[in-house]
Write an enzyme that holds these catalytic residues in place. Sequence first.
Site, PDB file in Angstrom:
ATOM      1  N   GLU A  27       8.174  30.185  -8.223  1.00 33.26           N
ATOM      2  CA  GLU A  27       9.327  30.181  -9.122  1.00 33.26           C
ATOM      3  C   GLU A  27       9.086  29.297 -10.347  1.00 33.26           C
ATOM      4  O   GLU A  27      10.018  28.913 -11.038  1.00 33.26           O
ATOM      5  CB  GLU A  27      10.581  29.695  -8.382  1.00 33.26           C
ATOM      6  CG  GLU A  27      10.529  28.267  -7.882  1.00 33.26           C
ATOM      7  CD  GLU A  27       9.966  28.136  -6.462  1.00 33.26           C
ATOM      8  OE1 GLU A  27      10.274  27.137  -5.801  1.00 33.26           O
ATOM      9  OE2 GLU A  27       9.227  29.047  -6.037  1.00 33.26           O
TER      10      GLU A  27
ATOM     11  N   ASP B 145      13.579  38.529  -6.192  1.00 27.01           N
ATOM     12  CA  ASP B 145      12.649  39.183  -7.131  1.00 27.01           C
ATOM     13  C   ASP B 145      13.363  39.574  -8.416  1.00 27.01           C
ATOM     14  O   ASP B 145      12.836  39.416  -9.519  1.00 27.01           O
ATOM     15  CB  ASP B 145      12.021  40.430  -6.485  1.00 27.01           C
ATOM     16  CG  ASP B 145      11.041  40.088  -5.371  1.00 27.01           C
ATOM     17  OD1 ASP B 145      10.649  38.905  -5.268  1.00 27.01           O
ATOM     18  OD2 ASP B 145      10.670  41.008  -4.606  1.00 27.01           O
TER      19      ASP B 145
ATOM     20  N   ASP C 237      10.991  25.249 -13.715  1.00 26.71           N
ATOM     21  CA  ASP C 237      11.073  25.566 -12.286  1.00 26.71           C
ATOM     22  C   ASP C 237      12.527  25.915 -11.959  1.00 26.71           C
ATOM     23  O   ASP C 237      13.455  25.194 -12.362  1.00 26.71           O
ATOM     24  CB  ASP C 237      10.620  24.358 -11.459  1.00 26.71           C
ATOM     25  CG  ASP C 237      10.473  24.701  -9.989  1.00 26.71           C
ATOM     26  OD1 ASP C 237       9.386  25.140  -9.594  1.00 26.71           O
ATOM     27  OD2 ASP C 237      11.463  24.533  -9.243  1.00 26.71           O
TER      28      ASP C 237
ATOM     29  N   HIS D 161      15.344  38.316  -0.408  1.00 29.20           N
ATOM     30  CA  HIS D 161      14.157  38.294  -1.272  1.00 29.20           C
ATOM     31  C   HIS D 161      14.197  39.360  -2.366  1.00 29.20           C
ATOM     32  O   HIS D 161      13.629  39.157  -3.450  1.00 29.20           O
ATOM     33  CB  HIS D 161      12.893  38.452  -0.419  1.00 29.20           C
ATOM     34  CG  HIS D 161      12.585  37.228   0.386  1.00 29.20           C
ATOM     35  ND1 HIS D 161      12.025  36.108  -0.174  1.00 29.20           N
ATOM     36  CD2 HIS D 161      12.785  36.942   1.709  1.00 29.20           C
ATOM     37  CE1 HIS D 161      11.870  35.169   0.762  1.00 29.20           C
ATOM     38  NE2 HIS D 161      12.326  35.656   1.911  1.00 29.20           N
TER      39      HIS D 161
ATOM     40  N   ASN E 255      17.011  32.535  -2.295  1.00 29.92           N
ATOM     41  CA  ASN E 255      16.397  33.581  -1.471  1.00 29.92           C
ATOM     42  C   ASN E 255      17.040  33.661  -0.092  1.00 29.92           C
ATOM     43  O   ASN E 255      17.283  34.762   0.434  1.00 29.92           O
ATOM     44  CB  ASN E 255      14.887  33.319  -1.319  1.00 29.92           C
ATOM     45  CG  ASN E 255      14.082  33.971  -2.430  1.00 29.92           C
ATOM     46  OD1 ASN E 255      14.508  34.950  -3.028  1.00 29.92           O
ATOM     47  ND2 ASN E 255      12.916  33.423  -2.717  1.00 29.92           N
TER      48      ASN E 255
END
Length: 344
Positions: free
Chosen positions: A260, A233, A216, A229, A224
């Site tokens: 994630e 990505d 994780d 964002h 973010n």
Amino acid sequence: MTAGPMQLERQRLIRSLFDEYIEMYASRDERLTDHFSDNFSGYTGGGNVLVKDRAAWVKITRQDFAQVTGRIRIDMLDISMQDINDDVVVVTAFFHINLPLPDHILSREAARLVLIFRLEDGDWKIVHSGISIPYYLIRYGEVYPIHGLQKRNHELEALIKERTLALEAANSKLELLSNTDGLTGIANRRSFDRMLAQEWNRGQRDGTTVALVMLDIDNFKHFNDYYGHLAGDGCLRALAGALARSGRRARDLAARYGGEEFVLLLPDSSGQEAVETGRHIQDAVWSLALAHAETSPAIVTFSLGVAALAPSGQHSPDDLVRRADAALYRAKQAGRNCLHSAPD
């Protein structure tokens, strides 16, 4: 107006002459040639040659029977019988021809046959036969366009093969897409679940251990919020690539588990081997040095949970996932950017 007995008798005669011809022709009976008049004319269905004597028509008939040796089925559509005079009768018929061939094009096209019978020395002889079939010209030496039909079949077979291959390719692409995470390009949760079940069954059969590394991204929400964002990505794609490269064998599967979270499935691997793989993943991620201003190392890091189980009746694939998830939780509780292993 009702037909009289003589007319009915003549109609039965004409029909019997026609039926006898059709039966002998359909059954490929060469005795049909005995019924041709010495004063004969005619034409074949797909050709462009007018036949002007009996010998030529006998040759064509035998050629016809040699070309198509099996029985032909003729489905009659309509028939007209004309009693011209005492010595001459005419039959015109429309029908479908069903050749003993894979191609059924003729069975869908109406053919027309005109037969003229004449009474000669007490026997009814065929003095004219003309058949019309609405399709392309035959080759020289053919009565039916067998070569053309075979060529058409080969073309259709090639087309079917081409479209089958294209469909298989499209289905393979769809299958790949259905098992691939659209953002990162690695396997998705669906693919992971399927492979885990498959490798679990294999491990139970072979007596081997299945290991799982669950990862994780640390403080990804902060990443973010800080970078946006689109940058998030890009971070997911970069980390997915590093994870995919960490698989040592073809059977190892890197997948995006959700959000994630990522997983690395390691069939036929011990817990210690999975820990070593986890350490290798940590090194790979650290070497990316993705800036993360909201963390103390100032780079993107992972927390990792590792578990390994020998498949058996006492354990299920979900047990392996739960153990790896619990180990991941302990890693996060310990301050993140570390690896914890579930007890054996």
